[in-house]
Design a protein around this motif. Structure first.
Motif, PDB file in Angstrom:
ATOM      1  N   TRP A   1      41.368   6.244  17.310  1.00 22.96           N
ATOM      2  CA  TRP A   1      42.754   6.472  16.916  1.00 22.96           C
ATOM      3  C   TRP A   1      42.991   5.866  15.533  1.00 22.96           C
ATOM      4  N   PHE A   2      44.185   6.081  15.013  1.00 24.34           N
ATOM      5  CA  PHE A   2      44.489   5.612  13.666  1.00 24.34           C
ATOM      6  C   PHE A   2      45.200   4.262  13.687  1.00 24.34           C
ATOM      7  N   GLU A   3      44.827   3.431  12.720  1.00 21.91           N
ATOM      8  CA  GLU A   3      45.565   2.189  12.492  1.00 21.91           C
ATOM      9  C   GLU A   3      46.083   2.237  11.064  1.00 21.91           C
ATOM     10  N   GLU A   4      47.282   1.685  10.854  1.00 19.76           N
ATOM     11  CA  GLU A   4      47.895   1.772   9.529  1.00 19.76           C
ATOM     12  C   GLU A   4      48.602   0.473   9.157  1.00 19.76           C
TER      13      GLU A   4
ATOM     14  N   ASN B   1      48.296   5.423  17.690  1.00 21.95           N
ATOM     15  CA  ASN B   1      48.500   4.859  16.355  1.00 21.95           C
ATOM     16  C   ASN B   1      49.077   3.454  16.499  1.00 21.95           C
ATOM     17  N   ARG B   2      48.550   2.544  15.658  1.00 24.38           N
ATOM     18  CA  ARG B   2      49.136   1.197  15.600  1.00 24.38           C
ATOM     19  C   ARG B   2      49.414   0.901  14.131  1.00 24.38           C
ATOM     20  N   ARG B   3      50.626   0.449  13.845  1.00 22.62           N
ATOM     21  CA  ARG B   3      51.023   0.279  12.445  1.00 22.62           C
ATOM     22  C   ARG B   3      51.787  -1.031  12.263  1.00 22.62           C
ATOM     23  N   THR B   4      51.620  -1.592  11.091  1.00 23.16           N
ATOM     24  CA  THR B   4      52.434  -2.731  10.678  1.00 23.16           C
ATOM     25  C   THR B   4      53.082  -2.371   9.340  1.00 23.16           C
ATOM     26  N   VAL B   5      54.388  -2.506   9.283  1.00 16.41           N
ATOM     27  CA  VAL B   5      55.124  -2.134   8.070  1.00 16.41           C
ATOM     28  C   VAL B   5      55.914  -3.339   7.579  1.00 16.41           C
ATOM     29  N   THR B   6      55.718  -3.696   6.305  1.00 17.73           N
ATOM     30  CA  THR B   6      56.563  -4.734   5.706  1.00 17.73           C
ATOM     31  C   THR B   6      57.331  -4.085   4.561  1.00 17.73           C
ATOM     32  N   SER B   7      58.593  -4.397   4.464  1.00 17.52           N
ATOM     33  CA  SER B   7      59.380  -3.780   3.392  1.00 17.52           C
ATOM     34  C   SER B   7      60.390  -4.770   2.840  1.00 17.52           C
TER      35      SER B   7
ATOM     36  N   ALA C   1      51.570  -0.543   6.092  1.00 16.40           N
ATOM     37  CA  ALA C   1      52.432   0.082   5.096  1.00 16.40           C
ATOM     38  C   ALA C   1      53.352  -0.977   4.517  1.00 16.40           C
ATOM     39  N   GLY C   2      53.802  -0.746   3.307  1.00 16.44           N
ATOM     40  CA  GLY C   2      54.689  -1.732   2.684  1.00 16.44           C
ATOM     41  C   GLY C   2      55.265  -1.246   1.376  1.00 16.44           C
ATOM     42  N   THR C   3      56.005  -2.131   0.734  1.00 16.11           N
ATOM     43  CA  THR C   3      56.707  -1.767  -0.505  1.00 16.11           C
ATOM     44  C   THR C   3      56.144  -2.455  -1.741  1.00 16.11           C
TER      45      THR C   3
ATOM     46  N   GLN D   1      54.474  -1.314  15.141  1.00 20.79           N
ATOM     47  CA  GLN D   1      54.676  -0.082  15.912  1.00 20.79           C
ATOM     48  C   GLN D   1      53.384   0.258  16.647  1.00 20.79           C
ATOM     49  N   TYR D   2      53.513   0.598  17.903  1.00 19.22           N
ATOM     50  CA  TYR D   2      52.340   0.921  18.713  1.00 19.22           C
ATOM     51  C   TYR D   2      52.666   2.178  19.509  1.00 19.22           C
TER      52      TYR D   2
END
Lengths: 464, 93
Positions: free
Chosen positions: A70-73, B39-45, A75-77, B29-30
């Protein structure tokens, strides 16, 4: 990738993307990187207020890694080169890779794309755009004494994206415009309304509204003051392109998004390769359609846009995929991997979804109807990919008797039925074509610009 | 970032009042399909939402002053455009 035509703050970051991929692919079998920026302006003019507001600026990056299953991601600014390189290193180390089928990065491609337009709205000041809306508001307001309000809304969005994996470096600038006029009329007892919207990817030339169109819009709104309820029952129905589009998008399109197949949420899975509609019916999704509100040059996973024939001559041929659903199902990839922004994951999502043009003139369709309704505009539609129940409401329709429009308006008109029954009942497809733009929600109310439409269709449906 | 925005606001004529909200978020997010991860995601903003207020003279005699308002989003990667945005927003307000 053409960095000089992308947002200035990407000049350093854009060049870093291939480096990020190399860094991550020392640890993972497939990596990709995306930069995404969305900005714009909205202007509202009505009898009570005039407002210019920013579409909240959104800009960030996504680093994607395939772990074999599966995909792992992340993200940021923070788009600084040092931050992104360090993040790519640290992120790749945390991914637990398991052996599995590799991801195909696709053919080697380097390209930059941009929406072409004749009248570029970004060259106008906010004040100039406000003046355009004031003028439209003023012209519409003077048309009839029964008009109690006119609501003009202008929406302009600029979307920039840059994508890289080990074989691709792509970038695009997409400019979307939408202009709508909503006219409210009253006879002193009740208030009715109708609207006209023009939209697309392109310049101001796409959203010109003529005086004649405003007169017709006002006429439709006034006609709704004397509208009646349609007597419930089965009818021969002629759908205008706007209504055809909602059938293509809501009733059918959501059910062929392949991530729905993975979740066992779509009945269409059982019909792959089967006859599902009249042989007159072709349905396509085409993000490369010139000027479509849902158009783009490549999706958020680097797949170049091209048309997908969903139904060909009545047979359900293929669905719409994102990379994960295509890989998991062994299905062909289509350019439908779309995310609301860098903050959200990709889903398989529609772009411009429509019935293909046929050969029957609209007037011939009307003349062939003994007792029916001409449905002119959709006000809402609801997806039901598992049950395939049709739930569409037309804002209004006009009665047809003995091959002629009678002038009797019905409003609103609910259209119900089982989607395959409705698609198989189509016995004429118009020689015209139009798309209507909008936004489509999926997942956690994550929005994406789309359009839907096609030609006029003649079919049988239950109205009420 | 916050200090850059505040400095630009203080220097701009026509900005009679202002509000800056500096927002930093981290989201994990999972996504799973049944028991299978998708999908597993980490977002910082990080962003600043800036509201600029501009006082105008009364439209008619006897009325009080009018206050216009404009709101916009500024991002850390856009530091060069902060000043331009604030100039434009003071006009819009």
């Amino acid at each position: 990738m053409d960095l000089k035509n992308l947002p200035p703050e990407w000049i350093h970051t854009g060049g870093t993307l291939p480096e990020l991929i190399s860094e991550m692919e020392t640890k993972v079998p497939y990596a990709a990187a995306l930069l995404a920026r969305n900005s714009g302006v909205q202007i509202v003019v009505n009898h009570r207020e005039q407002r210019v507001t920013e579409i909240p600026l959104s800009q960030g990056f996504v680093l994607t890694a395939w772990n074999g299953a599966w995909f792992e991601e992340v993200a940021g600014t923070d788009l600084t080169r040092e931050h992104m390189l360090e993040l790519a290193r640290q992120f790749a180390k945390t991914v637990n890779v398991s052996p599995a089928e590799p991801i195909d990065p696709g053919p080697s491609t380097q390209a930059h794309f941009a929406t072409s337009c004749m009248e570029d709205p970004t060259l106008l000041s906010p004040k100039d755009k406000l003046e355009l809306c004031r003028d439209l508001h003023s012209r519409a307001s003077e048309l009839d004494p029964r008009i109690v309000n006119v609501h003009v809304r202008y929406l302009e969005t600029q979307e920039s994206k840059a994508f890289a994996n080990r074989t691709k470096q792509l970038s695009q600038n997409v400019l979307r415009l939408r202009l709508s006029v909503q006219v409210f009329v009253s006879d002193g007892q009740e208030v009715k309304y109708d609207w006209l919207t023009k939209d697309g990817t392109g310049g101001l030339e796409m959203i010109q509204i003529t005086g004649q169109e405003l007169i017709e819009l006002c006429g439709h709104a006034v006609a709704l003051l004397s509208a009646e309820k349609v007597p419930p029952g089965m009818y021969e129905v002629i759908c205008a392109p706007d209504v055809s589009g909602v059938i293509a998008h809501e009733a059918f399109g959501h059910g062929v998004e392949l991530d729905m197949f993975l979740k066992d949420r779509a009945r269409a899975e059982e019909y792959l390769g089967e006859v599902i509609a009249s042989p007159l019916v072709d349905i396509l999704d085409d993000p490369s359609y010139p000027g479509g509100h849902g158009s783009y040059f490549f999706d958020d996973e680097g797949q170049l846009s091209s048309p997908t024939h969903i139904i060909r001559q009545g047979v359900f041929e293929r669905g719409l995929s994102d990379l994960f659903s295509a890989h998991s199902l062994g299905a062909p990839r289509t350019a439908n991997g779309r995310r609301e922004s860098f903050q959200r994951k990709v889903y398989a999502r529609m772009s411009n979804t429509f019935f293909a043009r046929g050969h029957t003139p609209v007037q011939s369709m009307i003349e062939s109807v003994e007792r029916g309704v001409y449905l002119k505009k959709t006000s809402s539609g609801m997806e039901d990919p598992k049950g395939w129940g049709m739930q569409v409401t037309s804002h209004y329709g006009e009665e047809i008797r003995n091959g002629e429009l009678t002038g009797q308006i019905f409003a609103p008109v609910g259209i119900t039925g089982y989607v395959p029954d409705i698609l198989q009942s189509i016995d004429a497809v118009g020689d015209d074509f139009a798309l209507s733009g909008g936004t489509c929600g999926k997942g956690h109310k994550e929005w994406a610009p789309v359009s839907s439409g096609g030609p006029h269709l003649k079919l049988k449906a239950r109205l009420g | 970032m916050l200090q850059q925005v505040v400095n630009a606001l203080r220097k701009q004529d026509g900005v009679h009042d202002w509000l800056v909200r500096h927002i930093q978020k981290t989201s994990n997010q999972y996504y799973v399909i049944g028991a299978r991860p998708e999908n597993r995601r980490t977002v910082t903003s990080e962003r600043a939402v800036v509201t600029v207020m501009n006082d105008h003279p009364p439209a008619k005699k006897g009325e009080g002053r009018m206050r216009g308002e404009a709101e916009g989003t500024l991002l850390p990667s856009c530091s060069t455009c902060h000043r331009n945005w604030i100039r434009l927003s003071s006009w819009l307000a």
